[in-house]
Design a protein around this motif. Structure first.
Motif, PDB file in Angstrom:
ATOM      1  N   THR A  65       1.139  -1.187  -0.004  1.00  0.00           N
ATOM      2  CA  THR A  65       0.230  -0.339   0.029  1.00  0.00           C
ATOM      3  C   THR A  65       0.872   1.428   0.303  1.00  0.00           C
ATOM      4  O   THR A  65       0.457   2.311  -0.085  1.00  0.00           O
ATOM      5  CB  THR A  65      -1.069  -0.138   0.897  1.00  0.00           C
ATOM      6  N   LEU A  66       2.277   1.385  -0.141  1.00  0.00           N
ATOM      7  CA  LEU A  66       2.884   2.521   0.415  1.00  0.00           C
ATOM      8  C   LEU A  66       2.533   3.202  -0.932  1.00  0.00           C
ATOM      9  O   LEU A  66       2.926   3.986  -1.521  1.00  0.00           O
ATOM     10  CB  LEU A  66       4.503   1.874  -0.173  1.00  0.00           C
ATOM     11  N   GLY A  67       2.693   2.298  -2.601  1.00  0.00           N
ATOM     12  CA  GLY A  67       2.249   3.298  -3.500  1.00  0.00           C
ATOM     13  C   GLY A  67       1.060   3.565  -3.439  1.00  0.00           C
ATOM     14  O   GLY A  67       0.494   4.860  -3.999  1.00  0.00           O
ATOM     15  N   GLY A 117      -2.632  -2.413  -3.268  1.00  0.00           N
ATOM     16  CA  GLY A 117      -3.384  -3.659  -2.231  1.00  0.00           C
ATOM     17  C   GLY A 117      -4.373  -3.510  -1.555  1.00  0.00           C
ATOM     18  O   GLY A 117      -5.206  -2.701  -1.927  1.00  0.00           O
ATOM     19  N   TYR A 118      -4.649  -3.702  -0.382  1.00  0.00           N
ATOM     20  CA  TYR A 118      -6.138  -3.915   0.285  1.00  0.00           C
ATOM     21  C   TYR A 118      -5.340  -3.237   1.948  1.00  0.00           C
ATOM     22  O   TYR A 118      -4.551  -3.402   2.395  1.00  0.00           O
ATOM     23  CB  TYR A 118      -6.777  -5.079   0.517  1.00  0.00           C
ATOM     24  N   PHE A 119      -6.070  -1.915   2.307  1.00  0.00           N
ATOM     25  CA  PHE A 119      -4.963  -1.740   3.651  1.00  0.00           C
ATOM     26  C   PHE A 119      -6.572  -1.711   4.598  1.00  0.00           C
ATOM     27  O   PHE A 119      -7.745  -0.998   4.548  1.00  0.00           O
ATOM     28  CB  PHE A 119      -4.684  -0.502   3.405  1.00  0.00           C
ATOM     29  N   GLU A 120      -6.273  -2.398   5.940  1.00  0.00           N
ATOM     30  CA  GLU A 120      -7.024  -2.092   7.391  1.00  0.00           C
ATOM     31  C   GLU A 120      -6.576  -1.713   8.008  1.00  0.00           C
ATOM     32  O   GLU A 120      -5.695  -2.305   8.352  1.00  0.00           O
ATOM     33  CB  GLU A 120      -7.452  -3.250   6.956  1.00  0.00           C
ATOM     34  N   ARG A 121      -6.696  -0.649   8.662  1.00  0.00           N
ATOM     35  CA  ARG A 121      -6.030   0.020   9.948  1.00  0.00           C
ATOM     36  C   ARG A 121      -5.663  -1.298  10.911  1.00  0.00           C
ATOM     37  O   ARG A 121      -4.561  -1.340  11.520  1.00  0.00           O
ATOM     38  CB  ARG A 121      -6.333   1.560  10.287  1.00  0.00           C
ATOM     39  N   GLU A 143      -7.356   3.613   4.084  1.00  0.00           N
ATOM     40  CA  GLU A 143      -7.932   2.706   4.118  1.00  0.00           C
ATOM     41  C   GLU A 143      -8.823   2.279   2.674  1.00  0.00           C
ATOM     42  O   GLU A 143      -9.806   2.814   2.237  1.00  0.00           O
ATOM     43  CB  GLU A 143      -8.852   2.438   5.688  1.00  0.00           C
ATOM     44  N   GLY A 144      -8.572   0.843   2.690  1.00  0.00           N
ATOM     45  CA  GLY A 144      -9.438   0.057   1.548  1.00  0.00           C
ATOM     46  C   GLY A 144      -9.143  -0.421   0.589  1.00  0.00           C
ATOM     47  O   GLY A 144      -8.335  -0.815   1.012  1.00  0.00           O
ATOM     48  N   ASP A 145     -10.057  -0.950   0.016  1.00  0.00           N
ATOM     49  CA  ASP A 145      -8.813  -1.273  -1.601  1.00  0.00           C
ATOM     50  C   ASP A 145      -8.731  -0.406  -2.458  1.00  0.00           C
ATOM     51  O   ASP A 145      -9.081   0.039  -3.539  1.00  0.00           O
ATOM     52  CB  ASP A 145     -10.879  -2.094  -1.782  1.00  0.00           C
ATOM     53  N   HIS A 146      -7.790  -0.738  -2.511  1.00  0.00           N
ATOM     54  CA  HIS A 146      -6.503   0.284  -4.008  1.00  0.00           C
ATOM     55  C   HIS A 146      -6.204  -0.605  -5.216  1.00  0.00           C
ATOM     56  O   HIS A 146      -5.307  -0.152  -5.839  1.00  0.00           O
ATOM     57  CB  HIS A 146      -5.341   0.460  -3.251  1.00  0.00           C
ATOM     58  N   ARG A 147      -6.856  -1.381  -5.083  1.00  0.00           N
ATOM     59  CA  ARG A 147      -6.464  -2.893  -5.946  1.00  0.00           C
ATOM     60  C   ARG A 147      -6.649  -2.531  -7.998  1.00  0.00           C
ATOM     61  O   ARG A 147      -8.039  -1.893  -7.675  1.00  0.00           O
ATOM     62  CB  ARG A 147      -6.523  -4.331  -6.129  1.00  0.00           C
ATOM     63  N   ASP A 148      -6.095  -2.219  -8.205  1.00  0.00           N
ATOM     64  CA  ASP A 148      -6.571  -1.517  -9.703  1.00  0.00           C
ATOM     65  C   ASP A 148      -6.268  -2.957 -10.655  1.00  0.00           C
ATOM     66  O   ASP A 148      -5.297  -3.516 -11.005  1.00  0.00           O
ATOM     67  CB  ASP A 148      -5.082  -1.194  -9.788  1.00  0.00           C
TER      68      ASP A 148
END
Ligand SMILES: Cc1cc2nc3c(=O)[nH]c(=O)nc-3n(C[C@H](O)[C@H](O)[C@H](O)COP(=O)(O)O)c2cc1C
Length: 168
Positions: free
Chosen positions: A88-90, A125-129, A147-152
């Motif tokens: 999720t850094l990107g 990817g997907y980030f959930e704190r 937070e959330g689904d960042h998948r492209d």
């Protein structure tokens, strides 16, 4: 028919779904591809080409995926291999994510010089704190990752399509 293994590691499932999407795309292109978790019980020599992927945790792949790539690098020597990272850094800093991925792939190629890497990429990817341990939650407060689904999915599918001519 060209047999392709999409081997992945995951902690919370987002990389499994990416691996499945890659296998689906390869099957659509006429390969016999399956996505499965990277374990020592897999005989990688049964496949003509491999995709190996892992989420990044603390700047590194999960150990199971790294070990799978390293251990099999001798056995599958010469067969085409594609690598992908998920992180999720990107979401906020694409160049830093690319660098993090390239650093890991560089380390992997050093320990597994026989890996015939024909392509590699990094996906959001997907980030959930809530998945962060408390001490990382404290750090995350200063520069919070959304937070959330960042998948492209388009980027993932087009990378999978780009593997077709590399695996043939
Ligand atoms: C404790 C922790 C550490 C993480 N470290 C990184 C990191 O160093 N770089 C990165 O890009 N993403 C990092 N992430 C984000 C994960 O790679 C991302 O959530 C990924 O989608 C998780 O994949 P999974 O659901 O397959 O386990 C981290 C996430 C957590 C919870």
């Amino acid at each position: 028919m060209t047999k392709v293994l999409v081997a992945f590691a995951t902690r919370f499932g987002s990389t499994r779904e990416i691996a499945s999407a890659i296998a689906r795309e390869l099957n659509t292109a006429g390969f016999d591809a399956i996505a499965t978790e990277a374990t020592s019980s897999i005989d990688a020599t049964n496949y003509d080409a491999l995709v190996i992927g892992s989420p990044i945790y603390g700047r590194k792949w999960l150990a199971t995926a790294g070990l799978f790539a390293t251990i099999n690098s001798e056995r599958i020597s010469g067969r085409p291999v594609a690598l992908f990272s998920v992180g999720t850094l990107g979401v906020k800093n694409q160049p830093a994510a690319k660098q993090e991925h390239e650093d890991f792939v560089g380390d992997l190629r050093e320990v597994a010089p026989k890996l015939n890497v024909v392509s590699d990429d990094v996906f959001n990817g997907y980030f959930e704190r809530a998945n962060l341990p408390w001490y990382l939650r404290l750090i995350d407060r200063f520069a919070p990752t959304p937070e959330g689904d960042h998948r492209d999915w388009q980027a993932i599918e087009s990378w999978a399509k780009s593997l077709v001519h590399k695996f043939r």
